[in-house]
Design an enzyme around this catalytic site. Structure first.
Site, PDB file in Angstrom:
ATOM      1  N   GLY A 180      73.118  33.458  25.919  1.00 27.29           N
ATOM      2  CA  GLY A 180      73.379  32.098  25.493  1.00 27.29           C
ATOM      3  C   GLY A 180      74.154  31.334  26.562  1.00 27.29           C
ATOM      4  O   GLY A 180      74.841  31.937  27.391  1.00 27.29           O
ATOM      5  N   CYS A 181      74.039  30.034  26.546  1.00 29.97           N
ATOM      6  CA  CYS A 181      74.638  29.224  27.609  1.00 29.97           C
ATOM      7  C   CYS A 181      76.164  29.270  27.549  1.00 29.97           C
ATOM      8  O   CYS A 181      76.834  29.507  28.558  1.00 29.97           O
ATOM      9  CB  CYS A 181      74.129  27.790  27.528  1.00 29.97           C
ATOM     10  SG  CYS A 181      74.195  27.047  25.893  1.00 29.97           S
ATOM     11  N   TYR A 182      76.722  29.032  26.361  1.00 33.96           N
ATOM     12  CA  TYR A 182      78.176  29.119  26.226  1.00 33.96           C
ATOM     13  C   TYR A 182      78.649  30.521  26.593  1.00 33.96           C
ATOM     14  O   TYR A 182      79.644  30.703  27.301  1.00 33.96           O
ATOM     15  CB  TYR A 182      78.592  28.852  24.777  1.00 33.96           C
ATOM     16  CG  TYR A 182      78.694  27.424  24.355  1.00 33.96           C
ATOM     17  CD1 TYR A 182      79.570  26.542  24.981  1.00 33.96           C
ATOM     18  CD2 TYR A 182      77.949  26.938  23.282  1.00 33.96           C
ATOM     19  CE1 TYR A 182      79.698  25.223  24.553  1.00 33.96           C
ATOM     20  CE2 TYR A 182      78.057  25.627  22.849  1.00 33.96           C
ATOM     21  CZ  TYR A 182      78.937  24.771  23.485  1.00 33.96           C
ATOM     22  OH  TYR A 182      79.057  23.473  23.048  1.00 33.96           O
ATOM     23  N   SER A 185      78.946  31.250  30.263  1.00 38.45           N
ATOM     24  CA  SER A 185      80.092  30.628  30.936  1.00 38.45           C
ATOM     25  C   SER A 185      81.394  31.355  30.617  1.00 38.45           C
ATOM     26  O   SER A 185      82.275  31.483  31.466  1.00 38.45           O
ATOM     27  CB  SER A 185      80.184  29.135  30.565  1.00 38.45           C
ATOM     28  OG  SER A 185      80.859  28.948  29.345  1.00 38.45           O
TER      29      SER A 185
END
Lengths: 369, 369, 369, 369
Positions: A180-182, A185
């Protein structure tokens, strides 16, 4: 977190000399469009363009749909671009597909992956369907399996597609669950410090994350309406975002040890995560730099920003990098990590291509710089 | 264009001492929300808040809906705001409604207005349903009338609610058709010059207009998606926008004499129209100023910007003003008019309240400065 | 934190029947413009407009400058708006000024306040010059005092202009130090819980705050350039923002107990603070609601959002409210507070007028709803 | 307008096998940064990076400045990027520079170009200094020549770097004057129709153009302040923009025949020009399509959008394309052309690289798709 400098450089499998036949399902969404763009510009895919597939039933045979009809920015001068075909297994098999990208809803991915694997096709799945080993972390997903036993087996085989943590496994994977993108990060920011045993986990980690609107997908809703998102900022899914499970499993922590609060930014793309960590012991700023440098010295898509500079969204948008930086309180114990990436690239399609590169035995950054 | 200084100041009908009972139907949209805000802050309506009505069936009796549930910015501290009721004639009549605002779809307004008038209720209709006298100009609207004859009669009685042109008629109107947002900005810029006979109409007028996203309404669509509108600009409805008919009728020109091209701006609110006019004869800049000043000397909601300053959207957003300015070519024949307003205020709800003020015999700017 | 329900409602001093003569210095900035707008629309100031003063030397006598020249959105139709005069004590005295607003740089305020007070003029200072009692908290300000002793006396008399905490003192103050925008948003969220003794201060409070660009002032810099701010998000002044001192003094905590990280949002106005608190003991959600309700029951400019709704910037922009909301972890100990306000209104000029209202014995929300 | 299909495909000079040594002066601005990005990713420049030069005196020898210090988005993982050197002729010569890009102010380019040419270095100048043959069109530029006669000679030799019009001349040019961004968008839209003799020039052409903020340069000013540009739209330089001269010279028309009105859009990058043309005779829509197709059939960086689709800024941003589309009134005489490009790419640095490609005998689109 099996990452060590040695596993990162050793055991490079034999590099493929020819590019694999690929197909992208779910070409209509933002991630699908970025995947198309990346592969069409990838030096290894000059002569073997992917097969572009809509979601099942998204196109029909009477009207031919081309890439430029859905993603006009990908048009070329003079000619029509590649045709988009409705998803059928027959098409995928006929095209000799060796690697299938799924930029499809979770449910769809959960259904299609077993069939693809059974047909001998490797899968890089951009949905959240196969990222989580523990079903307790999957409660926020609605997933139904045709064959539960088979699904469980496949799940245990699935590799979480974070190259900076799992390069070797990815190289040999049949099924890569693209992060997932979050989660990407946050994991990239925290992993070096948690692995080094420096974090006071019981104090609790705070992840205050902010994402652009593309993260919410292409479907028009009241929350993706320009009038809602523009000139606004809002927190959402507090104590309940579905990426939380990825943090727990990848960082080996419990839900008591981390708080993750996403916010919707009035920008098209980009994520900035501000992460608050309490260190076990007082530490020097130089040590923090060293930990990051050691962890990422062989990672071409992670850039470290030197203190006092901190990552900013504008520096990563439209790139495949994750930028990391930090600030340390004068007491040497309160550490703020800042992590930025483009949610559609390093947070989705760029990372998917990075995984493909690894699976082909190529340099992981190929076509991504 | 019956506007002259004299008709603007004379014939002031007796001012109402008490505010009329009002109701707003279609409270859920942007125009409805701005109407609510304006009336709740209007000095004449301190003690007689409007009745707030959803579209028919928008609410039901089991869950009580309040203004703040749909428009949280209108919340007050400590207490719930006004209840929103589903639209029924019974409610409207029970509330003693004397003026009904319709911020409803065209079809809905076309259906409800005759019944309201029949019940002795005056109407200010913010839709496009009653703005056009000539059915040939209404081709872009889907309108069906229960009683065609009655509708035609009512149509001929309807007053186009542009106070700067039709103050006197508005004062005595039963049905005010509140102008379109684009139309308001263009008509206010052109009317003084066309009425003065200065414009070479056969040369053709070009109206290049740009509007913020709120003009497209609250329904989430692919064109109101943040990812579509943000960082973008697009022309749309070229040669076919439904406000064109208003320009023709109000300016007494033909479709050959004007081109109107709307564009979608990546901002929440505001319209800027750049209008290109060829004058019949060479003229001095001072004359242009004089024409504007004479025409608008009794119009408190039209502001003239002095050359070389031109109107900008930021100066009118969240105000009820229309700002006008101009630039004249050195040849004295090519005139550029620039007109700015807030599409939800002077282009919709602010103008509706301006019309209400006139109908009550009050100063037209009351509650609007 | 002397706030209690009783002090808030009792001791209302006699209300002034006539409005005081006011002057605004620093009219050219954003806060000055908003102050002008608020006072020009304030029902008590209909007939006694403020005197508008540029910074010293900002205007000269040869060219007359009017309000609309600097703030075109404040223009009125037909006439020039109020003149802006260069700052001189003579003008201020001649105008019979009783209350002087300073929307000036810190240094300037530090210099002018003693003279104003000496001349018998009350001051509401919007700069940071007089907010901090302890000089150790003032290290980030460059302040020089002509008369150190006098300055120290004046400092000890200055009242921190947060009406929700210091209503009574403000009513009788000669010098009100209007709070910082970030500080207001954070103090209003935390004060009820810290005062109630519920917060585990030693665990540390995290304030992750995000502000629109107007907070950075009107001077064009590389950080206020559109190309820097747009489509971006960046953290800044980490561990060193000058509003931190206000948090420490107003909340009676130490710098070890709070971390405040501001971020620059790509929007014109608005602040959202996400605040992470560890409670001493497990608590019910209903208790949190009760604490907030009790604390703010007599505060008309603080709105409480009901769970699960959280404040959003769009709901407070262009209003004088601070919106508060919260989310409580299932463990009942980890509390997230969300606080939103318009940095130019409740975070600056709106709060300044709220303070003026109190000093005049009027309702604090007058002219602000 | 020497463009014909034949000259476009014939006379291809011998292609260079090795890339020329290049230098970029003015690396600090937006155009300089984009040039650096394009060349660093250009397949022909893998091994011969440009020399990066600040403006004269922009850097000094005590602190070494790298590309990432000014353009952090160009950073690479692990290592410092290329050093930025202060501009000196010695450095340029020592580096063996064969082609010099000037992304410098007009005055600077006017001074440096003669010296570069004299030293045998070809120049691609991105400023407006050398674009105009007729000094009457240069009145808006402040240009001073050390040697007027030499400057006049050089000017007459300078080639206007619009490849779609002047491919052959560019291939053999010593000095390419890279076109203005607005001018490129308008010239590419109009040239096919004016050259075909279809346009009623005396009726007058209206060019209503809108540009993102990067067109205004990197210097912080009141007009590039986020608070000015955001949520705003404003017209500027009406009847006096410096790109007008380029339109006149390249389209062989007079200032009476065209009106060009630029507007400042609240977006970082992108231009959309809406161009209103009166045709001499009634024409079919298919003919318009044919004219465009014939003119651009050998132009890989011009994309034609099929009716009813029109170009939009979002489709060209971050690409090197110019997109063209049109709408024709039912009368067949009123034609609207819409032209979009990225002002920093096809409107500046992308076009500069396109020109370099031509000068090297490579495909003009190399490194630009």
């Amino acid at each position: 977190m099996a990452n060590t400098a040695t596993t990162n450089v050793l055991e490079q499998p034999a590099s493929r000399t020819t590019a694999p036949r690929t197909a992208i399902a779910g070409i209509g969404g933002y991630a699908g469009g970025e995947l198309a763009r990346l592969l069409l510009h990838h030096p290894r895919f000059r002569e073997t363009a992917p097969t572009f597939l809509g979601r099942a039933g998204e196109s029909d045979t009477t009207v031919k749909l081309h890439l430029e009809d859905i993603h006009p920015q990908l048009a070329v001068a003079g000619n029509q671009t590649h045709e988009i075909l409705p998803f059928t297994w027959e098409r995928i098999v006929d095209a000799g597909t060796e690697v299938l990208f799924l930029a499809t809803p979770h449910e769809q991915s959960r259904e299609w992956v077993p069939e693809a694997i059974e047909r001998g096709i490797k899968v890089i799945d951009l949905s959240g369907a196969w990222r989580l080993q523990h079903s307790s972390n999957r409660v926020v997903y609605k997933l139904t399996d045709a064959n539960t036993e088979q699904a469980a087996l496949l799940q245990s085989e699935a590799v979480y597609g974070c190259p900076e943590l799992h390069r070797d496994k990815i190289r040999n994977a049949r099924l890569v669950a693209n992060p997932g993108c979050y989660a990407t990060s946050i994991i990239l920011a925290l992993a070096p410090f948690i692995q080094a045993g420096l974090v006071d986990l019981d104090h609790g980690i705070i992840c205050d994350a902010k994402s652009g609107v593309s993260g919410a997908g292409k479907a028009p809703t009241s929350k993706t309406h320009f009038m809602y998102a523009a000139d606004n900022l809002s927190a959402y899914a507090v104590f309940g975002h579905r990426h939380t499970g990825e943090l727990l499993e990848q960082l080996h922590i419990t839900s008591d040890q981390i708080q993750f609060t996403p916010h919707l930014l009035p920008i098209p793309r980009g994520i900035l995560s501000t992460i608050y960590v309490r260190l076990k012991n007082k530490i020097e700023s130089a040590t923090i730099t060293e930990v990051l440098h050691d962890f990422y010295q062989h990672s071409p898509l992670v850039r470290l920003r030197s203190t006092p500079h901190l990552p900013e969204i504008q520096h990563v948008v439209r790139t495949n990098f994750c930028d990391l930086g930090f600030a340390l309180a004068p007491d040497g114990k309160r550490l703020i990590l800042v992590s930025c990436l483009d949610n559609l690239l390093k947070g989705a399609s760029g990372q998917a291509v990075q995984n493909l590169n690894l699976m082909c035995g190529w340099k992981e950054e190929e076509g991504l710089l």
